[in-house]
Design a protein around this motif. Structure first.
Motif, PDB file in Angstrom:
ATOM      1  N   TYR A 279      -5.742   5.817 -20.467  1.00  0.00           N
ATOM      2  CA  TYR A 279      -5.210   5.166 -19.264  1.00  0.00           C
ATOM      3  C   TYR A 279      -3.812   5.672 -18.958  1.00  0.00           C
ATOM      4  N   PHE A 280      -2.978   5.826 -19.986  1.00  0.00           N
ATOM      5  CA  PHE A 280      -1.617   6.315 -19.781  1.00  0.00           C
ATOM      6  C   PHE A 280      -1.626   7.758 -19.275  1.00  0.00           C
ATOM      7  N   VAL A 281      -2.552   8.565 -19.783  1.00  0.00           N
ATOM      8  CA  VAL A 281      -2.667   9.953 -19.318  1.00  0.00           C
ATOM      9  C   VAL A 281      -2.899   9.989 -17.815  1.00  0.00           C
ATOM     10  N   GLN A 282      -3.828   9.161 -17.344  1.00  0.00           N
ATOM     11  CA  GLN A 282      -4.125   9.136 -15.910  1.00  0.00           C
ATOM     12  C   GLN A 282      -2.958   8.565 -15.108  1.00  0.00           C
ATOM     13  N   ALA A 283      -2.315   7.526 -15.649  1.00  0.00           N
ATOM     14  CA  ALA A 283      -1.218   6.876 -14.925  1.00  0.00           C
ATOM     15  C   ALA A 283      -0.034   7.824 -14.743  1.00  0.00           C
ATOM     16  N   TYR A 284       0.360   8.514 -15.811  1.00  0.00           N
ATOM     17  CA  TYR A 284       1.474   9.462 -15.706  1.00  0.00           C
ATOM     18  C   TYR A 284       1.104  10.638 -14.816  1.00  0.00           C
ATOM     19  N   ALA A 285      -0.102  11.174 -15.003  1.00  0.00           N
ATOM     20  CA  ALA A 285      -0.500  12.358 -14.238  1.00  0.00           C
ATOM     21  C   ALA A 285      -0.562  12.071 -12.744  1.00  0.00           C
ATOM     22  N   LYS A 286      -0.995  10.874 -12.376  1.00  0.00           N
ATOM     23  CA  LYS A 286      -1.087  10.552 -10.951  1.00  0.00           C
ATOM     24  C   LYS A 286       0.290  10.554 -10.296  1.00  0.00           C
ATOM     25  N   VAL A 287       1.279   9.953 -10.957  1.00  0.00           N
ATOM     26  CA  VAL A 287       2.634   9.926 -10.400  1.00  0.00           C
ATOM     27  C   VAL A 287       3.249  11.317 -10.403  1.00  0.00           C
ATOM     28  N   VAL A 288       3.035  12.073 -11.485  1.00  0.00           N
ATOM     29  CA  VAL A 288       3.574  13.437 -11.569  1.00  0.00           C
ATOM     30  C   VAL A 288       3.057  14.290 -10.426  1.00  0.00           C
ATOM     31  N   TRP A 289       1.775  14.190 -10.146  1.00  0.00           N
ATOM     32  CA  TRP A 289       1.198  14.969  -9.041  1.00  0.00           C
ATOM     33  C   TRP A 289       1.905  14.637  -7.728  1.00  0.00           C
ATOM     34  N   ASP A 290       2.120  13.365  -7.488  1.00  0.00           N
ATOM     35  CA  ASP A 290       2.688  12.941  -6.205  1.00  0.00           C
ATOM     36  C   ASP A 290       4.143  13.378  -6.034  1.00  0.00           C
ATOM     37  N   ALA A 306       8.548  10.224 -14.684  1.00  0.00           N
ATOM     38  CA  ALA A 306       8.378   9.277 -15.791  1.00  0.00           C
ATOM     39  C   ALA A 306       8.898   7.873 -15.487  1.00  0.00           C
ATOM     40  N   PRO A 307      10.108   7.712 -14.917  1.00  0.00           N
ATOM     41  CA  PRO A 307      10.575   6.341 -14.645  1.00  0.00           C
ATOM     42  C   PRO A 307       9.664   5.572 -13.700  1.00  0.00           C
ATOM     43  N   GLU A 308       9.132   6.244 -12.685  1.00  0.00           N
ATOM     44  CA  GLU A 308       8.233   5.565 -11.751  1.00  0.00           C
ATOM     45  C   GLU A 308       6.924   5.184 -12.437  1.00  0.00           C
ATOM     46  N   ALA A 309       6.388   6.094 -13.250  1.00  0.00           N
ATOM     47  CA  ALA A 309       5.140   5.796 -13.963  1.00  0.00           C
ATOM     48  C   ALA A 309       5.340   4.635 -14.930  1.00  0.00           C
ATOM     49  N   GLU A 310       6.466   4.651 -15.641  1.00  0.00           N
ATOM     50  CA  GLU A 310       6.744   3.569 -16.591  1.00  0.00           C
ATOM     51  C   GLU A 310       6.955   2.242 -15.878  1.00  0.00           C
ATOM     52  N   SER A 311       7.554   2.295 -14.698  1.00  0.00           N
ATOM     53  CA  SER A 311       7.743   1.073 -13.919  1.00  0.00           C
ATOM     54  C   SER A 311       6.400   0.497 -13.477  1.00  0.00           C
ATOM     55  N   GLU A 312       5.486   1.360 -13.039  1.00  0.00           N
ATOM     56  CA  GLU A 312       4.166   0.888 -12.633  1.00  0.00           C
ATOM     57  C   GLU A 312       3.405   0.290 -13.816  1.00  0.00           C
ATOM     58  N   LEU A 313       3.508   0.941 -14.991  1.00  0.00           N
ATOM     59  CA  LEU A 313       2.845   0.405 -16.178  1.00  0.00           C
ATOM     60  C   LEU A 313       3.462  -0.931 -16.581  1.00  0.00           C
ATOM     61  N   ALA A 314       4.773  -1.032 -16.460  1.00  0.00           N
ATOM     62  CA  ALA A 314       5.461  -2.271 -16.840  1.00  0.00           C
ATOM     63  C   ALA A 314       4.994  -3.444 -16.007  1.00  0.00           C
ATOM     64  N   VAL A 315       4.676  -3.185 -14.750  1.00  0.00           N
ATOM     65  CA  VAL A 315       4.237  -4.260 -13.858  1.00  0.00           C
ATOM     66  C   VAL A 315       2.734  -4.500 -13.973  1.00  0.00           C
ATOM     67  N   GLY A 316       1.958  -3.433 -13.805  1.00  0.00           N
ATOM     68  CA  GLY A 316       0.509  -3.585 -13.695  1.00  0.00           C
ATOM     69  C   GLY A 316      -0.229  -3.654 -15.008  1.00  0.00           C
ATOM     70  N   PHE A 317       0.223  -2.924 -16.025  1.00  0.00           N
ATOM     71  CA  PHE A 317      -0.524  -2.855 -17.281  1.00  0.00           C
ATOM     72  C   PHE A 317       0.034  -3.826 -18.317  1.00  0.00           C
ATOM     73  N   PHE A 318       1.357  -3.821 -18.484  1.00  0.00           N
ATOM     74  CA  PHE A 318       1.977  -4.699 -19.478  1.00  0.00           C
ATOM     75  C   PHE A 318       2.371  -6.049 -18.888  1.00  0.00           C
ATOM     76  N   GLY A 319       3.094  -5.992 -17.767  1.00  0.00           N
ATOM     77  CA  GLY A 319       3.650  -7.224 -17.209  1.00  0.00           C
ATOM     78  C   GLY A 319       2.607  -8.237 -16.809  1.00  0.00           C
ATOM     79  N   SER A 320       1.507  -7.784 -16.231  1.00  0.00           N
ATOM     80  CA  SER A 320       0.471  -8.716 -15.786  1.00  0.00           C
ATOM     81  C   SER A 320      -0.113  -9.477 -16.968  1.00  0.00           C
ATOM     82  N   ARG A 321      -0.202  -8.826 -18.114  1.00  0.00           N
ATOM     83  CA  ARG A 321      -0.699  -9.505 -19.310  1.00  0.00           C
ATOM     84  C   ARG A 321       0.348 -10.460 -19.875  1.00  0.00           C
TER      85      ARG A 321
END
Length: 397
Positions: A279-290, A306-321
C-alpha cells in the motif's frame, strides 16, 4: 507528468497495476484449484498478514482464477457481532446462480435453493432469544423453503448440510465452488467453530467446495480456538512486505508502459520510504508521479513528493484508524509505540502507563475488536498496521 496517465492505485482492496511478489501464493492456489478439479483431497486456504500488504487484492485474484475455471464463486466480508448465516447464504446463492445455466436438471437447482432459503431463514432473532425470525429473508428465490434440511437453527449442523448440498450441485456440472471470506478474524467465535466443522466434513467427503479466507496475523489462533484441528484443515499463507526486486517491479513495470522510468537512486529512496509494504509503495508512487516534471523520475522528485505522501498517509491510513479509538485506547497505543515496533508484552504496556494489567483489559480488548492491535501470542500485543508506532511517536503528546 500527466496525472491522468498515473498508473498507481493506492486503495482499499484495489488491485495495483502489477501484483508483484505474490507468485508463490498464486501458484499455491492454482494447485488447490487443480487438485479439487481432479477430485483429489485438498485443504481450504487462509491468507494472513498486516493491514496494507494486499490480502484483499490477493483474495480477489484468487477469485478471478476460480471464475476463469468456470467455478461458482461468492464473497463475504465478516463483521464483528454479525452472524455469517445470511452473508454465506447470499454468497452461495450467487455461486450456484453462476453454475445453474450449465446444470441439466433445473429441479435439482430448485431443490438446493429451497435448502438455501431454509438455511437463511433459520437463524435466531437479533435479540438472541433463539426464536425463528419473524421477518423472512427474501433473496429473490421463488421456490418454497425446504423442511428438514439445513434448518435446525444450529449453525454447525445447518452449515455442514448446506455446504454438502452445494458441493453436490457443483459435482453435477463438473465444477467447484469457492467461498471467499475477507476479514475472517471478525467472525464470531461460535460461527468460526461452525465454519471449521463444515469444512472438516467437506474434506472427509471430498466435496468440490473450498473456503478461502483472509485476515490479520492472529487468524490461525482464532481458528484454532474454534476447532483444535483447524491447523490441519487449512493451508496457511502468510504474506508480508515485498522484497527489493518485487518492489522495483511494482514501480517500473506500470511506469514503463507509459514510457516513464526511475533512476536507480529514486528506486533506492522509494524503497526506503515505503519499506516494501504494497500500500505504501502505491501511495508514494502516485504522489511522486504527480509532482515529477518529466522522466526519468529522480531522487529529487522523491524528496519533493515524500512530505505530501506522508501527509496523505497520516490522514487517510493512520489518522482515520487513530480517530476510531477512545482516549483510553489511544493511551494504550501510545504506550505500545514508546516500547517499539515489535510485539510488546502487555505487562510492559501496563508498566509504561503505571497501571495494573487487569485495569487495561477493556482498552486492549476494544483495540483488538476494532482491528487496531492483535495478540501476537499469549501476553503479547502488536499493531495491525505497519509503521503505526512510528506514526504515533511523531504525533504531539
Amino acid at each position: 507528468m500527466d496525472p491522468v496517465r498515473n498508473p498507481y492505485a493506492p486503495g482499499a482492496g484495489q488491485r495495483p497495476p502489477e501484483l508483484a511478489g505474490r507468485d508463490r501464493e498464486l501458484k499455491q492456489f492454482e494447485v488447490v484449484l487443480e487438485r479439487v478439479a481432479r477430485g483429489r483431497p485438498e485443504r481450504s486456504m487462509i491468507v494472513t498478514g498486516l493491514r496494507g500488504v494486499g490480502k484483499t487484492v490477493l483474495l480477489n485474484a484468487f477469485r478471478s482464477m476460480a471464475i476463469q475455471r468456470l467455478w461458482g464463486t461468492g464473497k463475504i466480508e465478516a463483521r464483528p457481532d454479525q452472524s455469517i448465516r445470511r452473508p454465506i447464504a447470499s454468497a452461495l446463492h450467487r455461486a450456484v446462480r453462476e453454475l445453474a445455466p450449465r446444470h441439466r436438471a433445473p429441479d435439482r437447482i430448485e431443490e438446493f435453493l429451497g435448502v438455501l432459503k431454509a438455511f437463511a431463514q433459520s437463524g435466531p432473532e437479533p435479540s438472541g432469544k433463539g426464536r425463528a425470525r419473524a421477518h423472512r429473508w427474501q433473496p429473490g428465490i421463488d421456490v418454497p423453503a425446504a423442511r428438514g434440511r439445513a434448518d435446525s437453527g444450529d449453525l454447525e449442523i445447518d452449515l455442514t448440510e448446506l455446504f454438502v448440498d452445494a458441493a453436490s450441485v457443483a459435482t453435477d456440472v463438473g465444477a467447484g465452488i469457492a467461498l471467499f471470506v475477507d476479514e475472517m478474524q471478525d467472525i464470531p467465535a461460535d460461527d468460526v467453530s461452525a465454519l471449521c466443522a463444515a469444512c472438516h466434513e467437506l474434506s472427509q467427503v471430498g466435496g468440490p467446495l473450498i473456503v478461502v479466507g483472509a485476515g490479520l496475523p492472529h487468524l490461525p489462533a482464532v481458528l484454532s480456538a474454534g476447532k483444535s484441528y483447524s491447523e490441519r484443515l487449512f493451508r496457511y499463507a502468510r504474506i508480508d512486505r515485498l522484497d527489493r526486486e518485487a518492489t522495483d517491479f511494482a514501480l517500473l513495470a506500470p511506469a514503463e508502459r507509459e514510457d516513464v522510468t526511475f533512476t536507480e537512486e529514486a528506486l533506492d529512496a522509494l524503497y526506503g520510504a515505503a519499506d516494501g509494504y504494497p500500500y505504501f509503495v502505491q501511495a508514494y508512487a502516485k504522489v511522486v508521479w504527480d509532482v515529477a516534471p518529466d522522466t526519468p523520475i529522480t531522487v529529487d522528485d522523491i524528496r519533493v513528493a515524500a512530505p505530501e505522501a506522508e501527509s496523505e498517509l497520516a490522514v487517510g491510513f493512520f489518522g482515520s484508524r487513530y480517530e476510531r479509538a477512545t482516549p483510553a485506547e489511544r493511551d494504550y497505543m501510545r504506550a505500545m509505540a514508546v516500547l517499539g515496533d515489535d510485539p510488546v508484552p502487555t505487562a510492559s504496556v501496563a508498566d509504561e502507563l503505571g497501571r495494573k494489567p487487569s485495569s487495561l483489559s477493556p482498552a486492549r480488548d476494544g483495540l483488538i475488536k476494532k482491528g487496531l492491535i492483535y495478540s501476537a501470542e499469549r501476553g503479547m500485543v502488536a499493531f495491525t498496521v505497519p509503521h503505526f508506532g512510528r506514526f504515533l511517536r511523531s504525533q504531539p503528546s
